[in-house]
Design an enzyme around this catalytic site. Structure first.
Site, PDB file in Angstrom:
ATOM      1  N   THR A 149       0.834  -1.196   0.000  1.00 19.83           N
ATOM      2  CA  THR A 149       0.000   0.000   0.000  1.00 19.83           C
ATOM      3  C   THR A 149       0.866   1.242   0.000  1.00 19.83           C
ATOM      4  O   THR A 149       1.861   1.298   0.714  1.00 19.83           O
ATOM      5  CB  THR A 149      -0.850   0.015   1.283  1.00 19.83           C
ATOM      6  OG1 THR A 149      -1.710  -1.110   1.272  1.00 19.83           O
ATOM      7  CG2 THR A 149      -1.666   1.287   1.396  1.00 19.83           C
ATOM      8  N   ARG A 177     -12.603  -8.509  -1.464  1.00 21.96           N
ATOM      9  CA  ARG A 177     -11.779  -8.446  -0.246  1.00 21.96           C
ATOM     10  C   ARG A 177     -11.242  -7.033  -0.071  1.00 21.96           C
ATOM     11  O   ARG A 177     -10.706  -6.456  -0.992  1.00 21.96           O
ATOM     12  CB  ARG A 177     -10.610  -9.429  -0.346  1.00 21.96           C
ATOM     13  CG  ARG A 177      -9.640  -9.382   0.854  1.00 21.96           C
ATOM     14  CD  ARG A 177      -8.446  -8.469   0.588  1.00 21.96           C
ATOM     15  NE  ARG A 177      -7.397  -8.593   1.598  1.00 21.96           N
ATOM     16  CZ  ARG A 177      -6.349  -7.771   1.666  1.00 21.96           C
ATOM     17  NH1 ARG A 177      -6.217  -6.777   0.810  1.00 21.96           N
ATOM     18  NH2 ARG A 177      -5.443  -7.935   2.602  1.00 21.96           N
ATOM     19  N   VAL A 178     -11.414  -6.480   1.094  1.00 21.92           N
ATOM     20  CA  VAL A 178     -10.741  -5.224   1.402  1.00 21.92           C
ATOM     21  C   VAL A 178      -9.766  -5.469   2.540  1.00 21.92           C
ATOM     22  O   VAL A 178     -10.011  -6.277   3.435  1.00 21.92           O
ATOM     23  CB  VAL A 178     -11.710  -4.064   1.727  1.00 21.92           C
ATOM     24  CG1 VAL A 178     -12.656  -3.803   0.574  1.00 21.92           C
ATOM     25  CG2 VAL A 178     -12.485  -4.317   2.989  1.00 21.92           C
ATOM     26  N   GLY A 179      -8.647  -4.803   2.461  1.00 18.06           N
ATOM     27  CA  GLY A 179      -7.638  -4.921   3.501  1.00 18.06           C
ATOM     28  C   GLY A 179      -7.797  -3.805   4.514  1.00 18.06           C
ATOM     29  O   GLY A 179      -8.888  -3.257   4.703  1.00 18.06           O
ATOM     30  N   ASP A 180      -6.706  -3.446   5.165  1.00 23.10           N
ATOM     31  CA  ASP A 180      -6.776  -2.400   6.179  1.00 23.10           C
ATOM     32  C   ASP A 180      -6.832  -0.994   5.568  1.00 23.10           C
ATOM     33  O   ASP A 180      -7.295  -0.064   6.220  1.00 23.10           O
ATOM     34  CB  ASP A 180      -5.548  -2.486   7.101  1.00 23.10           C
ATOM     35  CG  ASP A 180      -4.259  -2.248   6.316  1.00 23.10           C
ATOM     36  OD1 ASP A 180      -4.001  -2.993   5.350  1.00 23.10           O
ATOM     37  OD2 ASP A 180      -3.519  -1.308   6.653  1.00 23.10           O
ATOM     38  N   THR A 200       1.012  -0.426   6.099  1.00 21.48           N
ATOM     39  CA  THR A 200       1.143  -1.291   4.928  1.00 21.48           C
ATOM     40  C   THR A 200       1.564  -2.670   5.419  1.00 21.48           C
ATOM     41  O   THR A 200       2.116  -2.803   6.510  1.00 21.48           O
ATOM     42  CB  THR A 200       2.160  -0.706   3.909  1.00 21.48           C
ATOM     43  OG1 THR A 200       2.308  -1.613   2.812  1.00 21.48           O
ATOM     44  CG2 THR A 200       3.523  -0.483   4.522  1.00 21.48           C
ATOM     45  N   GLY A 201       1.271  -3.681   4.624  1.00 20.48           N
ATOM     46  CA  GLY A 201       1.546  -5.041   5.057  1.00 20.48           C
ATOM     47  C   GLY A 201       0.315  -5.889   4.831  1.00 20.48           C
ATOM     48  O   GLY A 201      -0.501  -5.576   3.958  1.00 20.48           O
ATOM     49  N   GLY A 203      -3.177  -6.693   5.493  1.00 22.47           N
ATOM     50  CA  GLY A 203      -4.299  -5.983   6.105  1.00 22.47           C
ATOM     51  C   GLY A 203      -4.979  -6.758   7.203  1.00 22.47           C
ATOM     52  O   GLY A 203      -5.380  -6.206   8.227  1.00 22.47           O
TER      53      GLY A 203
END
Lengths: 305, 305
Positions: A149, A177-180, A200-201, A203
């Protein structure tokens, strides 16, 4: 007045330089962060953000983005947005209203179209080829692969902070799918009275700890930016390892209201920073026990994106 | 061993009674919370959750849900899910994996279908008529209208906590709008070592404060459940009023690892509670200065849902 900017990953370098020009010119943190993230979103060379982003398991590029204004605490986000290069612009537009601050899927696409944003094909030939290759390999999702990200925190000369993120998310993720990155408090958080943060990383590892919010909160309690970021990542990594035997990649950047920056990470992590006293520079952060060791990026020994 | 259950709004009463039977029978907090929320999702009389939920501005019912396990810290959520009565089940299923814990839009629908969940029409004749009426009135979105999330926190006899939410969200929202309910740390949070929380009210006001996470965090620091919930809602309400002149409706329920409950609210708010020492009962909470005044629900004077 002091201004300051920090951004995740080496790919942010050109964007940060653009943002820096605006900040020197007394433009707002919002203007600087959007300009800087645009540069990453537009760049075909970066496969984790915007144009040429790596697709989901169905071969579709779906992007997530978040934006938070530290002065007003207005926040906006989009998840699983399709066909819009500047996802961060849609997140910013979402942040303006009293309602409908987080939009996902078809609704996010519709909102972007209503703003007059052009619908484009984000999947490039190269990204598609990587997708086909990966499908052939038929490997399971791995924990650290194509989920870089772009996240930034910016302080402008007017003393206001902004945090923002943009990403095409985990390569080969499930549709929707959504991450953080679009989750307020997980992927980003910002409060003029405390500071701003972005993550970042992986999520899924970040979101269950609300790590951006927690970092900002610790700065509010009086921790230095560096102490806040590194203690949050270190403690969460330890807790995850104790709980399930491993912890996926987490990196966090933050900034306090004075423009002092902090970085926490449990992997080798590159970031870009600049402020009124120092030129734009790429740094490498490495976890070492409970500390983070930071040095300038060296292209001869570092192969980080 | 002690067990305990707290749930938002009067509509949770029947569901809580079902959950209580399971808890008495030493079933898990997860089983109890899913059973209890199912009862609310299925009930045609409740227009803010599941079947017969009020639709978005395009006349489509889109549901959000969240689930978090306090033992493992695994969390899952769905946003803008269509045609699935038990959105909370999809959130729970999402919580199981290492990746793809939050799914939205079409991807969430696909995942639910892959689990064998039946696609159903959630829009009832009555909800559709309310939608048509509202369209005729052509009024703007109001701040407190049809956004009563069911949120629950449960402690089982094995000493484990679970938090979960389910809602059809804000009536007349934009397509794809998600509120706080599927956002980890905003609509729900749970940690066996600290406690669990869930929120209801205007999601946009709750999410920018990460209020469920903050409530759990305060319990971890040693605050009583009641102190944590009421201080979080009171402070955030004050801050929002100072920042923009008003604060939209926020209500929070929480529970510490001993099963003691807490409620914070800036409006008149009904909730349901039961534990191994007390029968299921509906209560009314009212903000009074920095305190929350709590009394039993009285159908003669209360008209709350």
């Amino acid at each position: 007045m002091k201004w300051s900017m920090i951004a995740t990953w080496k790919m942010s370098y050109d964007g940060v330089n653009k943002g820096v020009c605006l900040l020197k010119d007394k433009k707002s943190a919002k203007d600087a962060v959007l300009e800087a993230i645009h540069a990453v979103e537009e760049n075909e060379a970066f496969h984790s953000v915007g144009y040429s982003g790596l697709p989901n398991e169905q071969g579709v590029v779906q992007c997530d983005a978040g934006f938070m204004d530290g002065k007003t605490l207005q926040a906006g986000a989009v998840g699983a947005l399709e066909g819009v290069i500047h996802a961060v612009d849609v997140a910013y537009e979402c942040s303006k209203g009293r309602f409908n601050n987080v939009l996902v899927g078809e609704g996010a696409n519709e909102f972007a179209a209503s703003l007059g944003m052009k619908k484009e094909n984000l999947l490039t030939k190269e990204s598609y080829e990587r997708y086909l290759e990966r499908k052939k390999e038929n490997q399971p999702l791995s924990s650290y692969d194509g989920h870089d990200t772009v996240g930034m925190v910016v302080l402008d000369q007017q003393g206001h902070l902004v945090s923002a993120t943009s990403t095409s998310g985990l390569f080969m993720k499930k549709r929707g799918r959504v991450g953080d990155s679009p989750l307020i408090g997980s992927g980003f958080y910002c409060d003029d009275e405390a500071g701003g943060a972005a993550a970042t990383g992986v999520g899924e590892e970040i979101m269950r700890g609300c790590l951006s919010y927690e970092t900002v909160r610790r700065m509010k309690e009086g921790m230095s930016a560096q102490e806040a970021a590194s203690s949050v990542v270190f403690e969460w990594t330890e807790r995850m390892i104790a709980k399930k035997g491993y912890c996926d990649a987490i990196s966090l950047i933050c900034m306090n209201p004075s423009g002092e920056i902090g970085v926490g990470t449990n992997i080798k992590f590159a970031y870009v920073a600049a402020d009124s006293d120092s030129n734009t520079e790429i740094y490498v952060a490495l976890p070492k026990g409970k500390e983070v060791v930071i040095r300038k990026y060296d292209s001869k020994i570092d192969d980080l994106d």
